[in-house]
Scaffold this active site. Sequence first.
Site, PDB file in Angstrom:
ATOM      1  N   SER A   1      35.960   9.090   3.169  1.00  0.00           N
ATOM      2  CA  SER A   1      35.099  10.029   3.884  1.00  0.00           C
ATOM      3  C   SER A   1      35.417  10.016   5.377  1.00  0.00           C
ATOM      4  O   SER A   1      35.810   8.988   5.932  1.00  0.00           O
ATOM      5  CB  SER A   1      33.650   9.582   3.654  1.00  0.00           C
ATOM      6  OG  SER A   1      32.792  10.215   4.555  1.00  0.00           O
TER       7      SER A   1
ATOM      8  N   TYR B   1      26.752   2.561   3.698  1.00  0.00           N
ATOM      9  CA  TYR B   1      27.578   3.477   2.898  1.00  0.00           C
ATOM     10  C   TYR B   1      28.957   3.631   3.533  1.00  0.00           C
ATOM     11  O   TYR B   1      29.989   3.468   2.881  1.00  0.00           O
ATOM     12  CB  TYR B   1      26.898   4.853   2.778  1.00  0.00           C
ATOM     13  CG  TYR B   1      27.853   5.928   2.298  1.00  0.00           C
ATOM     14  CD1 TYR B   1      28.281   5.952   0.979  1.00  0.00           C
ATOM     15  CD2 TYR B   1      28.366   6.895   3.174  1.00  0.00           C
ATOM     16  CE1 TYR B   1      29.194   6.906   0.539  1.00  0.00           C
ATOM     17  CE2 TYR B   1      29.265   7.854   2.750  1.00  0.00           C
ATOM     18  CZ  TYR B   1      29.675   7.851   1.429  1.00  0.00           C
ATOM     19  OH  TYR B   1      30.574   8.787   0.994  1.00  0.00           O
TER      20      TYR B   1
ATOM     21  N   LYS C   1      33.027   2.469   2.368  1.00  0.00           N
ATOM     22  CA  LYS C   1      34.253   3.294   2.318  1.00  0.00           C
ATOM     23  C   LYS C   1      35.375   2.588   3.070  1.00  0.00           C
ATOM     24  O   LYS C   1      36.516   2.561   2.615  1.00  0.00           O
ATOM     25  CB  LYS C   1      34.004   4.681   2.932  1.00  0.00           C
ATOM     26  CG  LYS C   1      33.082   5.554   2.099  1.00  0.00           C
ATOM     27  CD  LYS C   1      33.718   5.929   0.776  1.00  0.00           C
ATOM     28  CE  LYS C   1      32.753   6.547  -0.192  1.00  0.00           C
ATOM     29  NZ  LYS C   1      33.196   6.593  -1.581  1.00  0.00           N
TER      30      LYS C   1
ATOM     31  N   ASN D   1      33.180  17.842   5.021  1.00  0.00           N
ATOM     32  CA  ASN D   1      31.921  18.201   4.343  1.00  0.00           C
ATOM     33  C   ASN D   1      32.150  19.167   3.179  1.00  0.00           C
ATOM     34  O   ASN D   1      32.270  20.372   3.409  1.00  0.00           O
ATOM     35  CB  ASN D   1      30.943  18.816   5.346  1.00  0.00           C
ATOM     36  CG  ASN D   1      30.430  17.802   6.347  1.00  0.00           C
ATOM     37  OD1 ASN D   1      31.213  17.125   7.012  1.00  0.00           O
ATOM     38  ND2 ASN D   1      29.129  17.664   6.464  1.00  0.00           N
TER      39      ASN D   1
END
Length: 339
Positions: free
Chosen positions: A125, A150, A154, A180
């Site tokens: 991400s 979170y 990653k 996104n």
Amino acid sequence: MKVLVTGGLGYIGSHTCVELSKKYSVVIADNLINSKIEVLERLNSIAHSKVIFEKIDLRNKKEVAFLFEKHGDISGIIHFAALKAVGESVEKPLLYYENNINSLLNILEQVQQRNSKINFIFSSSCTVYGQPIKLPITEEEPVKKAFSPYGETKQICENILSASSKLNKYLRSISLRYFNPIGAHESAMIGELPLGKPQNLIPYITQSVAGVREKLTIFGDDYDTPDGTCIRDYIHVTDLADAHIKALEYLIEKEFSTNEVFNIGTGKGTSVLEIINAFESSTGKKISYKIGKRRKGDVDATYADNKKALKSLSWSPKYSLEQALESAWNWEKNYRKIK
Ligand code: NAD
Ligand code: WQD
């Protein structure tokens, strides 16, 4: 060629399975922690070949071993399965570390035991970059301290994959850093299906227009951007799905073990107010909104420099922002049977 898609009943996974099924045999492993079993039927109604489903909790070593025993001929893995709610990860960090990191470790343990080539794609991400130093963000942008557990999972998973690829001559891997993802498959049979109140902008908009949610709150209009609202790089989920196919093909061609990272975004930044205008003009639907306080952890602007993916993966996004927003609304309408 058989490809294992973990988290394949989720939002991005299901769209990727449709594209994969044109050419590959697809096995999904998902424990339905953030998806519904009805997605399987919907997915198979538009897939080009039937997708197989295994209900597996990837945190469970025995279940993962069973999966690899049953499907010993897997030569590609796309690892989507993870928990992804930034706010929830702040409240329940251990759940996020346990789920996201152990799932990857359990899969890599099985990969390690094989002695045949495996092509591995990991869902990373843009969150790994945190507050960007330079826009647009290239892959050279330093990975900074994560804003949330979170985001940290990653970063850790990227590092684990990199270390594992150095040790295992059979493993070729790519981390795709998505910006996104928005929108839905053109059939409107699958789309984003958040359980509970959506945390992300586009599903909140479509649900509020559908009358399921209160009016939209824009989280702050005093950012350092032209209209004061945050800027993001919104990419159609089908374009993102296609990037996985291209990344897989790129790895298949590789003779030696490798580990690379690619940004997957459109390269274009759009503010929240611009999203509202584009949604209204592409769907003819009005969005009611109010301006609220800033949301903790939001950065002013992020958008990708996607040149590396354009060049090396021979990938390019095909859909416009308007098409992506229209597809998101078509999915919401179809799912809720709105005329
Ligand atoms: P999603 O929640 O819709 O899909 C994830 C799927 O993984 C769900 O079906 C869930 O049930 C499954 N899963 C989670 N933990 C599991 C476990 N232990 N065992 C088996 N299955 C498990 O999420 P998504 O939006 O499709 O995201 C897919 C991946 O992309 C995630 O890794 C996410 O972090 C990453 N990502 C998403 C976005 C985004 O905005 N959606 C952006 C960047 C990266
Ligand atoms: C977009 C913009 C909000 C909802 C998240 C994760 C990131 C990555 C992608 C996984 C922001 C604003 C939102 C609302 C609003 N996911 N907004 N009202 O935060 O850019 O990224 O998804 O890896 O890690 O953080 O996406 O859709 O939540 O927000 O004003 O009700 O919309 O402030 O500016 P975000 P988002």
